[in-house]
Design an enzyme around this catalytic site. Structure first.
Site, PDB file in Angstrom:
ATOM      1  N   ASP A  57     -17.989  -4.793 -18.831  1.00 25.72           N
ATOM      2  CA  ASP A  57     -19.140  -4.288 -19.576  1.00 25.72           C
ATOM      3  C   ASP A  57     -20.280  -5.312 -19.591  1.00 25.72           C
ATOM      4  OD1 ASP A  57     -20.512  -2.427 -21.008  1.00 25.72           O
ATOM      5  OD2 ASP A  57     -19.594  -2.919 -22.942  1.00 25.72           O
ATOM      6  N   HIS A  68     -25.529  -3.617 -12.022  1.00 23.95           N
ATOM      7  CA  HIS A  68     -24.287  -3.133 -11.408  1.00 23.95           C
ATOM      8  C   HIS A  68     -24.044  -3.837 -10.064  1.00 23.95           C
ATOM      9  CE1 HIS A  68     -23.854  -0.231 -14.538  1.00 23.95           C
ATOM     10  NE2 HIS A  68     -24.860   0.526 -14.165  1.00 23.95           N
ATOM     11  N   LEU A 120      -2.082  -8.712  -3.684  1.00 26.35           N
ATOM     12  CA  LEU A 120      -2.601  -8.190  -4.950  1.00 26.35           C
ATOM     13  C   LEU A 120      -2.665  -6.661  -4.947  1.00 26.35           C
ATOM     14  CD1 LEU A 120      -4.114  -8.816  -7.703  1.00 26.35           C
ATOM     15  CD2 LEU A 120      -6.237  -8.617  -6.381  1.00 26.35           C
TER      16      LEU A 120
HETATM   17  C1  IPE Z   1     -20.560  -1.412 -17.436  1.00 27.92           C
HETATM   18  O1  IPE Z   1     -21.793  -1.972 -17.720  1.00 27.92           O
HETATM   19  C2  IPE Z   1     -20.438  -1.006 -16.015  1.00 27.92           C
HETATM   20  C3  IPE Z   1     -20.185   0.421 -15.721  1.00 27.92           C
HETATM   21  C4  IPE Z   1     -20.057   1.410 -16.553  1.00 27.92           C
HETATM   22  C5  IPE Z   1     -20.110   0.748 -14.304  1.00 27.92           C
HETATM   23  P1  IPE Z   1     -22.807  -1.128 -18.610  1.00 27.92           P
HETATM   24  O2  IPE Z   1     -23.624  -0.304 -17.677  1.00 27.92           O
HETATM   25  O3  IPE Z   1     -22.075  -0.387 -19.659  1.00 27.92           O
HETATM   26  O4  IPE Z   1     -23.707  -2.267 -19.231  1.00 27.92           O
HETATM   27  P2  IPE Z   1     -24.361  -2.288 -20.693  1.00 27.92           P
HETATM   28  O5  IPE Z   1     -23.255  -2.078 -21.698  1.00 27.92           O
HETATM   29  O6  IPE Z   1     -25.401  -1.224 -20.736  1.00 27.92           O
HETATM   30  O7  IPE Z   1     -24.943  -3.665 -20.786  1.00 27.92           O
HETATM   31 MG    MG Z   2     -21.657  -0.766 -21.646  1.00 25.14          MG
END
Ligand code: IPE
Ligand code: MG
Length: 220
Positions: free
Chosen positions: A2, A19, A113
């Protein structure tokens, strides 16, 4: 994993940039997991709830998954990594589905793995799926093993350590059955900033935790 969106926001970048950067962290952590003899790692890449995000972000993520398969397949094979998917991928485009299936097939004989990627995954729907499958093949009361044998994680051990980055202390519908006795590790670091050092800290935390599984070990 996250915190990708917040990482991008802090830099005034579009969320997808976070991402993308998060993919680098995945590479670092996979390498580290192999180094430290982790047998199985599961990445929560896309939840059943993530469909509620803006379509621009969803499309960007699908493109990232597809590009990552193209660019990383050879590396996964060379490093003896076996990839499996937890979740229902039938909702993805045919093109992405066949890329995923071919990745699973190409890595299926690997012995290093075990890398699970949770894609369109939600623990509640997984449990319901398992109950439905189990009750179809059995009359009478179901046992725990009937259920575990029908989860996406069948034949896999329970989770030892769950790590959540990004500061939230919640489970967000992740492997709810399999984490019954997991150690939980929450860290404020945003996923794109999560480093080898952070991973080792989490492994130390795990190593220094006495696991009791409901018994009195250590108290007597
Ligand atoms: C998590 O990061 C990644 C995925 C869901 C692919 P977020 O997109 O939830 O990032 P924040 O929580 O908005 O910072
Ligand atoms: Mg998030």
């Amino acid at each position: 994993m996250d915190g990708n969106g917040r990482w991008a926001k802090k830099r005034l970048l579009p969320r997808i940039a976070g991402h993308k950067k998060g993919l680098d962290s995945i590479g670092v952590i996979i390498k580290s997991a192999i180094n430290y003899n982790v047998s199985t790692a599961t990445l929560y890449a896309f939840s059943t709830e993530n469909w509620n995000r803006p379509s621009e972000e969803i499309n960007g993520l699908m493109e990232l998954f597809s590009d990552a398969i193209d660019s990383q397949t050879d590396k996964l094979i060379t490093n003896d990594i076996r990839v499996r998917i937890l979740g229902d991928i039938s909702i993805f485009t045919n093109k992405l589905q066949s890329k995923i299936k071919s990745l699973i097939k190409k890595t299926s004989i690997n012995k290093g793995l075990n890398l699970n990627i949770a894609l369109n995954y939600g623990a509640r729907s997984e449990i319901i799926m398992a109950v439905n499958k189990a009750s179809k093949s059995k009359t009478g009361a179901l046992l725990e093993k009937d259920l575990t044998g029908n989860l996406y994680t069948k034949d896999m051990p329970d989770v030892d350590l769950l790590i959540r980055t990004g500061g939230q202390k919640r489970l967000s519908n992740f492997l709810l059955w399999q984490i019954a006795y997991s150690e939980l590790y929450f860290i404020d670091t945003l996923w794109p900033d999560f480093s080898d050092k952070d991973f080792i800290d989490a492994l130390y935390f795990f190593q220094n935790t006495e696991r009791k599984f409901g018994n009195l070990k250590g108290n007597i």
